[in-house]
Scaffold this motif. Structure first.
Motif, mmCIF file in Angstrom:
data_model
loop_
_atom_site.group_PDB
_atom_site.id
_atom_site.type_symbol
_atom_site.label_atom_id
_atom_site.label_comp_id
_atom_site.label_asym_id
_atom_site.label_seq_id
_atom_site.Cartn_x
_atom_site.Cartn_y
_atom_site.Cartn_z
ATOM 1 N N ILE A 183 26.032 35.993 42.334
ATOM 2 C CA ILE A 183 25.299 35.403 41.402
ATOM 3 C C ILE A 183 26.371 35.626 40.072
ATOM 4 O O ILE A 183 26.632 34.451 39.387
ATOM 5 C CB ILE A 183 23.903 35.904 40.779
ATOM 6 N N LEU A 184 26.929 36.801 39.897
ATOM 7 C CA LEU A 184 27.726 36.814 38.457
ATOM 8 C C LEU A 184 29.018 35.934 38.755
ATOM 9 O O LEU A 184 29.394 35.435 37.961
ATOM 10 C CB LEU A 184 28.153 38.241 38.429
ATOM 11 N N LEU A 185 29.433 36.222 39.891
ATOM 12 C CA LEU A 185 30.906 35.411 40.190
ATOM 13 C C LEU A 185 30.458 34.043 40.126
ATOM 14 O O LEU A 185 31.530 33.211 39.511
ATOM 15 C CB LEU A 185 31.358 35.901 41.547
ATOM 16 N N SER A 186 29.709 33.418 40.761
ATOM 17 C CA SER A 186 29.380 32.070 40.513
ATOM 18 C C SER A 186 29.048 31.588 39.367
ATOM 19 O O SER A 186 29.488 30.430 38.907
ATOM 20 C CB SER A 186 28.182 31.852 41.539
ATOM 21 N N ARG B 7 37.364 38.006 32.633
ATOM 22 C CA ARG B 7 37.275 39.195 33.177
ATOM 23 C C ARG B 7 36.055 39.800 33.715
ATOM 24 O O ARG B 7 35.916 40.854 34.408
ATOM 25 C CB ARG B 7 37.564 40.439 31.770
ATOM 26 N N LEU B 8 34.878 39.092 33.333
ATOM 27 C CA LEU B 8 33.663 39.349 33.992
ATOM 28 C C LEU B 8 33.660 38.863 35.363
ATOM 29 O O LEU B 8 33.209 39.630 36.482
ATOM 30 C CB LEU B 8 32.537 38.629 33.191
ATOM 31 N N HIS B 9 34.585 37.931 35.704
ATOM 32 C CA HIS B 9 34.675 37.294 36.936
ATOM 33 C C HIS B 9 35.100 38.087 38.000
ATOM 34 O O HIS B 9 35.027 38.330 39.034
ATOM 35 C CB HIS B 9 35.114 35.990 36.935
ATOM 36 N N SER B 10 36.108 38.795 37.129
ATOM 37 C CA SER B 10 36.988 39.671 38.066
ATOM 38 C C SER B 10 36.312 41.294 38.012
ATOM 39 O O SER B 10 36.859 42.061 38.832
ATOM 40 C CB SER B 10 38.587 39.689 37.766
ATOM 41 N N LEU B 11 35.562 41.595 37.239
ATOM 42 C CA LEU B 11 34.904 42.727 36.956
ATOM 43 C C LEU B 11 35.980 43.651 36.378
ATOM 44 O O LEU B 11 35.672 45.149 36.439
ATOM 45 C CB LEU B 11 34.235 43.425 38.325
ATOM 46 N N SER B 12 37.097 43.260 35.982
ATOM 47 C CA SER B 12 38.172 44.174 35.576
ATOM 48 C C SER B 12 37.748 44.607 34.216
ATOM 49 O O SER B 12 38.263 45.511 33.806
ATOM 50 C CB SER B 12 39.465 43.340 35.208
ATOM 51 N N TYR B 13 36.708 44.082 33.256
ATOM 52 C CA TYR B 13 36.208 44.701 32.254
ATOM 53 C C TYR B 13 35.877 46.293 32.597
ATOM 54 O O TYR B 13 35.608 47.077 31.784
ATOM 55 C CB TYR B 13 34.828 44.038 31.799
ATOM 56 N N PHE B 14 35.504 46.505 33.830
ATOM 57 C CA PHE B 14 34.991 47.853 34.152
ATOM 58 C C PHE B 14 35.736 48.698 35.112
ATOM 59 O O PHE B 14 35.389 49.765 35.690
ATOM 60 C CB PHE B 14 33.517 47.633 35.000
ATOM 61 N N GLY B 15 37.197 48.364 34.814
ATOM 62 C CA GLY B 15 38.060 49.217 35.520
ATOM 63 C C GLY B 15 38.460 48.839 37.020
ATOM 64 O O GLY B 15 38.071 47.820 37.578
#
Length: 463
Positions: free
Chosen positions: A42-45, A145-153
């Motif tokens: 859901i987040l990625l979409s 960055r939310l799409h890749s979750l890179s915000y969270f390391g």
């Protein structure tokens, strides 16, 4: 004495039991994959659907900094624009300049302040500063960055790789579960039509199945073309394709001195294939550097399309490195110039890339809705929305069938050979994506531990 008819009935019953066992085992793994993936899908979409239209969003919501009025006079020189940007961010060190992509586009200058970066938007005709934005707080960068979750390391970024692998397993197992087996008394219920009404679980089940029929291929494509960005699988594919001469051109670095700095550290988007390529170096000379204005003239003479970004030299051995990543992947290009002579050190066009590099760049272009125009954008948007619908219907189905106080995990078939065989096939799919395979092994271990605990809890009661 048993009749041939009785033997046929027993054989038919055994076949049906075997099919039912396979169905249950596949359903269980489909449930497990969904349980892990749904929140992330859901987040990625949702973030992917927004990012598809980043150019349109920037041109409307942020037009005050991205759009300017076209003028008859020539734009100011790049060096003058960099100077104005430096005045707007006194503590910043200019590291790149982005050429206006059209007569109505603003110019961009990126400055480094310690470990952070700031982008200054300028009117190329007047030199006026339109806005200054920290790259980490730019709305489209936040979405990316939310799409890749890179915000969270890095670990969170690795979850995206796990989810992509499980998404492929979801499509494969979902296709098996959808496959027509006489549903709806020949009415095609859950295959191409939806039965009952929303108050009943079968309506949600059929909506989930029919949506999966339409969108499954799209989800498979999005997962597969998203994997090149992943923290482990993508890096390995890039390294192996480069080693085989199927990614970066083999002759690219022949007889050239290079630095330890990868292209992605100096350029915002050098393209997936070239991200890890080392920056070439200039040979320090007694003559003065050519300067940014002369470098941009050389890039123009070499035929670089408008809108390219040029990284400024970092130190006496640095280079002017320009990259363009247009919607038409065939026009991608990366050029580096010696900062003293202006001679091209590296000039890589899309046609120079190996077959794997080109295929992945095409896939990324389609994934981002950049290659096929509006049709490509709308198709990817439809797949994103369908994936959200698949996730929501799966959640509702589970909610309606879950038992009180339990998760409602589909039971394993009684025939353990079927369970082991299906699990081995799923594990084989996971092995194609090692982080997903490790997650599957962990799930198998947890599942076996839970079953052992349950058997242990039942023994005293039986005694």
């Amino acid at each position: 004495m048993n009749s041939p008819f009785q033997g046929a009935v027993r054989a038919d019953s055994a076949v049906r039991a075997s099919r039912d066992g396979v169905y249950r085992a596949v359903w269980r793994w489909h449930f497990y994959a969904g349980l892990l993936c749904l929140p992330f899908l859901i987040l990625l979409s949702a973030t992917g659907a927004i990012y598809l239209f980043k150019d349109e969003i920037n041109a409307t919501l942020f037009a005050y900094r991205t759009e300017v009025a076209a003028q008859a006079r020539a734009p100011l020189s790049p060096s003058r624009l960099v100077y104005n940007a430096s005045e707007a961010v006194p503590g910043g060190v200019p590291i790149s300049f982005t050429d206006p992509g059209s007569a109505t586009a603003s110019a961009l200058v990126t400055l480094r302040e310690g470990t952070s970066r700031t982008v200054v938007y300028l009117n190329p005709y007047s030199g006026d500063v339109l806005d200054t934005v920290a790259t980490d707080s730019d709305p489209m960068m936040v979405v990316r960055r939310l799409h890749s979750l890179s915000y969270f390391g890095t670990i969170a970024n690795g979850i995206v790789e796990v989810v992509a692998g499980f998404a492929i397993i979801l499509v494969v197992t979902g296709t098996y579960l959808w496959w027509p087996r006489g549903q709806g008394n020949g009415q095609g219920g859950g295959v191409v039509t939806i039965r009952a009404k929303p108050a009943r679980r079968v309506w949600w089940r059929d909506l989930h199945a029919v949506t999966g029929l339409v969108a499954g291929g799209g989800l498979f494509f999005l997962a597969l073309t998203g994997l090149p960005w992943s923290v482990w699988w993508g890096q390995q594919v890039r390294a192996l394709s480069n080693e085989a001469g199927l990614g970066q051109p083999r002759a690219l670095w022949a007889a050239r001195t290079v630095s330890l700095v990868p292209m992605k550290d100096r350029l915002t988007n050098p393209g997936w294939t070239m991200e890890d390529a080392p920056m070439p170096t200039s040979r320090p000379a007694e003559v003065p550097a050519i300067g940014l204005d002369r470098a941009t003239n050389i890039f123009a003479d070499l035929g670089m399309p408008r809108g390219y970004e040029v990284a400024l030299p970092d130190g006496p051995s640095g280079v002017y490195a320009a990259a363009i990543y247009p919607r038409d992947v065939n026009r991608q290009r990366l050029v580096s110039l010696d900062q003293y002579t202006g001679a091209p050190l590296v000039d890589v066009k899309f046609a120079d890339l190996g077959g794997v590099g080109q295929a992945i760049q095409y896939g990324i272009g389609l994934h981002k809705g950049e290659y096929g125009g509006r049709v490509n954008q709308l198709a990817m948007l439809a797949f994103c929305l369908a994936t959200i619908l698949l996730s929501v219907t799966a959640g509702v189905m589970w909610w309606k069938r879950r038992p009180a106080g339990g998760l409602g995990i589909p039971p394993w078939p009684r025939d353990r050979r079927i369970a082991v065989t299906v699990t081995a096939i799923v594990l084989g799919l996971g092995a194609l994506f090692p982080l997903t395979g490790l997650a599957i092994l962990a799930m198998i271990g947890i599942d076996l531990a839970i079953q052992a605990l349950r058997r242990g809890a039942r023994r005293p009661a039986a005694a």
